[in-house]
Write a protein that holds these residues in place. Sequence first.
Motif, short mmCIF file in Angstrom:
data_model
loop_
_atom_site.label_atom_id
_atom_site.label_comp_id
_atom_site.label_asym_id
_atom_site.label_seq_id
_atom_site.Cartn_x
_atom_site.Cartn_y
_atom_site.Cartn_z
N SER A 26 23.01 62.58 42.44
CA SER A 26 23.22 62.53 41.00
C SER A 26 22.34 61.47 40.35
O SER A 26 21.66 61.74 39.35
CB SER A 26 24.70 62.24 40.71
OG SER A 26 24.91 62.02 39.32
N ALA A 27 22.33 60.27 40.92
CA ALA A 27 21.58 59.16 40.32
C ALA A 27 20.08 59.41 40.33
O ALA A 27 19.39 59.23 39.33
CB ALA A 27 21.91 57.86 41.06
N HIS A 28 19.55 59.83 41.47
CA HIS A 28 18.11 60.03 41.59
C HIS A 28 17.62 61.24 40.79
O HIS A 28 16.54 61.20 40.20
CB HIS A 28 17.71 60.17 43.06
CG HIS A 28 17.66 58.85 43.78
ND1 HIS A 28 17.07 58.70 45.02
CD2 HIS A 28 18.11 57.62 43.43
CE1 HIS A 28 17.17 57.43 45.40
NE2 HIS A 28 17.80 56.76 44.46
N THR A 29 18.41 62.30 40.78
CA THR A 29 18.02 63.47 40.00
C THR A 29 17.93 63.13 38.52
O THR A 29 16.97 63.50 37.83
CB THR A 29 19.02 64.62 40.20
OG1 THR A 29 19.03 65.00 41.58
CG2 THR A 29 18.64 65.84 39.37
N ARG A 30 18.91 62.39 38.01
CA ARG A 30 18.90 62.02 36.59
C ARG A 30 17.77 61.02 36.29
O ARG A 30 17.07 61.14 35.28
CB ARG A 30 20.25 61.42 36.19
CG ARG A 30 20.30 60.92 34.76
CD ARG A 30 19.95 62.02 33.75
NE ARG A 30 20.91 63.09 33.76
CZ ARG A 30 22.03 63.10 33.03
NH1 ARG A 30 22.29 62.11 32.20
NH2 ARG A 30 22.85 64.13 33.11
N ALA A 31 17.58 60.03 37.18
CA ALA A 31 16.54 59.03 36.95
C ALA A 31 15.16 59.68 36.93
O ALA A 31 14.32 59.37 36.07
CB ALA A 31 16.60 57.94 38.02
N TRP A 32 14.92 60.60 37.84
CA TRP A 32 13.60 61.24 37.90
C TRP A 32 13.40 62.21 36.75
O TRP A 32 12.29 62.36 36.23
CB TRP A 32 13.42 61.95 39.24
CG TRP A 32 12.00 62.33 39.51
CD1 TRP A 32 10.95 61.49 39.78
CD2 TRP A 32 11.45 63.65 39.52
NE1 TRP A 32 9.79 62.21 39.97
CE2 TRP A 32 10.07 63.54 39.82
CE3 TRP A 32 12.00 64.91 39.33
CZ2 TRP A 32 9.23 64.64 39.92
CZ3 TRP A 32 11.16 66.02 39.43
CH2 TRP A 32 9.79 65.88 39.71
N ALA A 33 14.47 62.89 36.33
CA ALA A 33 14.37 63.81 35.20
C ALA A 33 13.99 63.06 33.92
O ALA A 33 13.27 63.58 33.06
CB ALA A 33 15.69 64.55 35.01
N SER A 250 23.60 71.46 43.31
CA SER A 250 22.52 72.42 43.09
C SER A 250 21.17 71.72 43.13
O SER A 250 21.05 70.53 42.84
CB SER A 250 22.70 73.10 41.73
OG SER A 250 22.72 72.15 40.69
N ASP A 251 20.13 72.50 43.49
CA ASP A 251 18.80 71.94 43.65
C ASP A 251 18.29 71.34 42.35
O ASP A 251 18.51 71.88 41.27
CB ASP A 251 17.81 73.04 44.08
CG ASP A 251 18.08 73.49 45.51
OD1 ASP A 251 18.95 72.90 46.15
OD2 ASP A 251 17.40 74.44 45.95
N ALA A 252 17.59 70.23 42.47
CA ALA A 252 16.97 69.61 41.30
C ALA A 252 15.67 70.32 41.00
O ALA A 252 15.01 70.84 41.90
CB ALA A 252 16.69 68.14 41.58
#
Length: 272
Positions: A26-33, A250-252
């Motif tokens: 959750s954290a990395h997906t949001r940070a990278w997005a 789900s996949d990022a």
Amino acid sequence: MTEDEKVVAEMTADGIVGALRWAVASAHTRAWADFDPETGHNQTVLGIAAHTLLADRQDRAFRLEKYISTDDARDQDVLLAGLLPPEQGTMLTVAGVERADLNNSPAWRYGQYRWFLSSFEFGKVHEIAWGRKSPTKRKIAAQTGSDSLDQFVLPGTYEDRVGEGLDPVTLRELLAANERNSVLNIVLAHSLDPDTGATELFLGRPRLNIGGGKPWVWLRSLLPGDGGTGSGIRTDASDSTVPANSADVSDAPVRLRPRVVGQEPDAESAGR
């Protein structure tokens, strides 16, 4: 059973590892997005965002800080606020974890295990120099690993401030004090590739390597793909950002970003 096998097995059985996998996904997906080099973001921005969000996601999963469960009907709204629908549907909540911060450095404790966050440059988990980390991280590494138990450690090496009248102590004495406290201090090390969004997540017992050498007494990957040895490198964003547990995230979206020049910052140094 070795110490690392025991730690990972117990934390897996009690749901801690599953919660940590959800938290980093959750954290990395949001940070990278949200990461956008074209608008002026750099690795410092990405590192701080990922580090801050990972602490927040752990507090959500363990219902700590502002996410502590009460009888208020708004509890669930607060818990899920800011999360995307896939994150909301796959979030794992685990009871029995408490905050155990040290010198303003975020830490979490479950039973005898207390873990701290540390970031590192993607692909270089075996090149961490603990002597260059924050005073708190140096202290933890000094307490948990060294080639020579009788090596002297000056107070300034492991404390934030050197007080008058403090004598040098040996690592053997630090380890003995750690045993008396019945707390095993370990590190949750994480990294996010700014170019692909790929994630690395490890749990390890650090070794103070001021004179060089290996930075870990033991190290285990918490993500699938390298057998848990910590020797593999996560390079596929669509796979590495998905936690392997019964509730898959789900996949990022996979997007290549312009190459950002510079070393991964020690994000936690913004605190302790």
